[in-house]
Design an enzyme around this catalytic site. Sequence first.
Site, short mmCIF file in Angstrom:
data_model
loop_
_atom_site.label_atom_id
_atom_site.label_comp_id
_atom_site.label_asym_id
_atom_site.label_seq_id
_atom_site.Cartn_x
_atom_site.Cartn_y
_atom_site.Cartn_z
N ASP A 22 33.34 84.14 63.45
CA ASP A 22 33.64 84.71 62.13
C ASP A 22 32.45 84.56 61.20
O ASP A 22 32.31 85.31 60.25
CB ASP A 22 34.89 84.05 61.57
CG ASP A 22 36.11 84.55 62.32
OD1 ASP A 22 36.71 85.53 61.89
OD2 ASP A 22 36.40 83.98 63.39
N GLN A 76 47.07 84.65 68.94
CA GLN A 76 46.24 85.84 69.21
C GLN A 76 45.92 85.95 70.71
O GLN A 76 45.78 87.04 71.24
CB GLN A 76 44.92 85.77 68.42
CG GLN A 76 45.04 86.01 66.94
CD GLN A 76 45.24 84.73 66.16
OE1 GLN A 76 45.77 83.73 66.66
NE2 GLN A 76 44.84 84.74 64.89
N LYS A 127 38.01 80.81 65.39
CA LYS A 127 39.41 80.42 65.34
C LYS A 127 39.60 78.92 65.58
O LYS A 127 38.95 78.34 66.45
CB LYS A 127 40.21 81.21 66.38
CG LYS A 127 41.68 80.97 66.39
CD LYS A 127 42.32 81.04 65.04
CE LYS A 127 42.04 82.36 64.36
NZ LYS A 127 42.47 82.31 62.94
N ARG A 140 40.36 87.41 52.66
CA ARG A 140 40.18 86.29 53.60
C ARG A 140 38.73 85.78 53.47
O ARG A 140 37.80 86.57 53.49
CB ARG A 140 40.46 86.73 55.04
CG ARG A 140 41.90 87.19 55.25
CD ARG A 140 42.21 87.46 56.70
NE ARG A 140 42.28 86.20 57.46
CZ ARG A 140 42.25 86.15 58.80
NH1 ARG A 140 42.09 87.27 59.51
NH2 ARG A 140 42.33 84.98 59.43
O1 MRU Z 1 42.50 84.93 62.19
P1 MRU Z 1 41.87 85.97 63.04
O2 MRU Z 1 42.79 86.52 64.10
O3 MRU Z 1 41.22 87.06 62.23
O4 MRU Z 1 40.66 85.20 63.81
C1 MRU Z 1 39.84 85.96 64.63
C2 MRU Z 1 38.81 85.16 65.34
O5 MRU Z 1 38.63 83.97 65.14
C3 MRU Z 1 37.89 85.92 66.25
O6 MRU Z 1 37.48 85.12 67.32
C4 MRU Z 1 36.67 86.38 65.48
O7 MRU Z 1 37.06 87.00 64.29
C5 MRU Z 1 35.80 87.31 66.27
S1 MRU Z 1 36.56 88.83 66.53
C6 MRU Z 1 35.47 89.75 67.41
#
Ligand code: MRU
Length: 354
Positions: free
Chosen positions: A238, A197, A249, A90
Site C-alpha cells: 500500500d 480478502q 495488509k 483511506r
Molecule cells: O484493505 P485493502 O483490502 O484495501 O488492503 C489491500 C492490500 O493490502 C493489498 O495487498 C494492497 O493494497 C496491494 S493491492 C495490489
Amino acid sequence: MKELSPIEWNNFHLKVLDQTLLPFQKKEIICKDYEDVAKAIKEMKLRGAPLIGIVAALAMAMEVKRSGADSYNKLSKVLYKAGDELVKTRPTAVNLKWAVDRMLRIMEMNKERRIESLKDLLIAEANKIYREDLENNKLIGKYGAELIREKDNILTHCNAGALATAGYGTALGVIRAANAGKKKITVYIDETRPYFQGARLTVFEMAEEKIPHYLITDNMAGYFMSKGVINVVVVGADRITAGGDVANKIGTYSLAVLAYANKIPFYVAAPSSTVDFSIKTGDQIPIEMRSEEEVKKIFGHDITLPKTKALHPAFDVTPAKYVSAIITEKGVIRAPYDVNLEKVLKNREAAANL
Ligand code: MRU
C-alpha cells in the site's frame, strides 16, 4: 476467458463489482459522482491500493464532465474539493493521493488552455492512469515470474489481484505469469482476517482461472514454512518508503519475519506509484484503524461477547531488511533500497543489472 476487472468505465459513470459480496454474489453498483466513489471506497465495495487510486482519478473525470464549469477557477474549485474528499477516505495506500495529485498537477500545468480543451486533457489523463495500471501489472508479472522456480509453492496474503487493480494484479500478476509460464506452481492463500480478502477474493480469482491453490488460516503460515512446504512469499503493498519499508495488509509483517527465519524469499510486487519518496521510514506511514466490529463479527455474526473491546489496525509495516526484492513495472529492485529505488524509479536506470 474474459479478464476479470473490478470496474467498468464508460467515461460517464463507473460500474463497480461490489467486493463485499464476493465470492457469493456478483452484484454491480453504479457510481455517478465522486461522493458515490468515496462511499464505495470507505465501505470497501472496492479496495486495493492501485484500484482506489484509479477510481479517484476517474471520479475526478466524472466531476469534470458533470461540473459545467466555464472557467479555470470554477473547475479548479470543483476538482480540489473532490480530490480532498477522496484522499480522506483511506489514509494508508499512497496510490490514492498519487492519483489525485497527478490530476491536479495536470490541471495546474495547463491552466492557460481553453476550458473545454483542459477538460478533455483531464479526462484523457484519468483514462491514462487506468490504462497504465494494467500495462504495469503485466510487466510486474513478467519480471516477477522470473523469480519463481518450477513447482514453487507460493504463499500470498490479502488480495493483490485483478480485484485490487485495473486487472491482472500485482502479486497475483506474478502468480498468473508463472502459471502461464507452465511453472506448475501451487498457491497458498492466507484467509486474511478480519476482512477475508484472501478467503473471499484471492480464492475467487484463483478458482476462476483454475490455478491450483489451498486456503490456510493466517496462523498456519509459520507451520507450512517450517515444514518446507511454502518456499516463496509474494505480497502486494500500500505504501513503500524511500528506504524500502513496506506497508501492506495487517499480518504481512509477521509473514516477513517468518520467511526470514525460514530463509524463504519474501517478494513485494507493486507499481512505482506505490513508492512514497517523501518519507524514508515506515514509522511515518499513517496506518488506518478500522471499526472493531469488523473483528468481532464474521458476516454479521458475533464471534465474541458483544461488549468485548477489539482493535483493528488494517495494515502493518515490514522493515526493508525482511524484503528480498521489490518487483515493479521497471524491473526487480533489491537492497540497498534507499539507493536502488531512486536509481531505478527516479533516474530510470535499468533494474536488470542491480
Ligand atoms: O484493505 P485493502 O483490502 O484495501 O488492503 C489491500 C492490500 O493490502 C493489498 O495487498 C494492497 O493494497 C496491494 S493491492 C495490489
